[in-house]
Enzyme design. Sequence first.
Site, short mmCIF file in Angstrom:
data_model
loop_
_atom_site.label_atom_id
_atom_site.label_comp_id
_atom_site.label_asym_id
_atom_site.label_seq_id
_atom_site.Cartn_x
_atom_site.Cartn_y
_atom_site.Cartn_z
CG HIS A 18 -2.07 -1.13 1.17
ND1 HIS A 18 -2.64 -1.59 2.24
CD2 HIS A 18 -2.45 -1.37 -0.20
CE1 HIS A 18 -3.59 -2.67 1.59
NE2 HIS A 18 -3.52 -2.78 0.26
CG HIS A 41 -6.99 -11.00 -7.43
ND1 HIS A 41 -6.08 -10.59 -8.38
CD2 HIS A 41 -7.15 -12.30 -7.75
CE1 HIS A 41 -6.08 -11.59 -9.39
NE2 HIS A 41 -7.00 -12.62 -8.83
CB SER A 100 -5.66 -1.96 -2.50
OG SER A 100 -6.48 -3.28 -2.95
CD GLU A 118 -12.67 -10.67 -3.55
OE1 GLU A 118 -12.41 -12.15 -3.60
OE2 GLU A 118 -11.62 -10.06 -3.71
CG ASP A 143 -10.42 -15.03 -12.72
OD1 ASP A 143 -10.23 -15.37 -11.61
OD2 ASP A 143 -9.93 -14.72 -14.03
N GLY A 144 -10.35 -11.89 -11.36
CA GLY A 144 -9.55 -10.55 -11.91
C GLY A 144 -8.77 -10.87 -13.16
CG ASP A 164 -2.56 -8.59 -3.42
OD1 ASP A 164 -1.82 -9.41 -3.22
OD2 ASP A 164 -3.30 -7.70 -2.54
#
Length: 279
Positions: A18, A41, A100, A118, A143-144, A164
């Site tokens: 971060h 994510h 994030s 997510e 799905d990212g 991530d």
Amino acid sequence: MNYRHAYHAGNFADVMKHAILVLALEHLRQKEKPFFVLDTHAGTGETDLTGIEAQKTGEFRDGIARILGDPAPHPALRPYLTTLAELGCVGENPGHYPGSPLIARSLARAGDRLAFCELHPDDAADLKALFRRDRAVRVHETDGYAALKALLPPPERRGLVLIDPPFEARDEFHRLLAALGEALTRWASGTYLVWYPVKDPSVSGRFLDRLAEDGPPKTLRAELLIRAADDPARLSGCGIVAINPPWTLEGTLRDLLPWLAAKLAQGPGAHARIEWLRP
């Protein structure tokens, strides 16, 4: 789908990730033109550190709590700590920690646009509730990696992608490389921040070797170890691969990460490493 970040929120890895995210977003804010942020994510957006999960592991106590308790934190952390304070994360015993999505949203301006992805249905529901009245944000329960195909390139032409993954799957590094390659063919000029864990250095090392051999130009690797990586069963460190990073990021991290390694160390062998995989 079993990974729940609440157990790890605010740990050393979150501090590093971060802090770098804030530095990259601050760089984007220097120009008036709008930018786009994609978090592949995203998780729930924030974590109650007094909750059962966070209290069970207590990882935040050796992460953000150490930083907030330092009377003289590193100057490069000032933008990150200012952001946390604005989001209510203060003191040596913070009650919550922003993820994030909240950090990115707090730094976005009028006209900037954000997309948070997510896959876990419960976490996606929490994320949608958090931003339900925010027109600048779109939450996608998907799905990212698929989102990299669906949402890139953005019309803004400027922006950042944070990748991530939870690293639950044995082939996560393979999937990550494939998805990253696809994303770069769609949007080569974006800034990408890719987080990865360090347990067995030979595993993460193969991922880095592939990027060094076949990755795009301007690929920077920053790694933080809180102990010697001599036990592949536990997380000993983490890294960020930054593609098209802000031009000031390398110098800042060369000064900041050794300080973080000393401050967040949990055993012998703590150290930092910054290098260009592809100059």
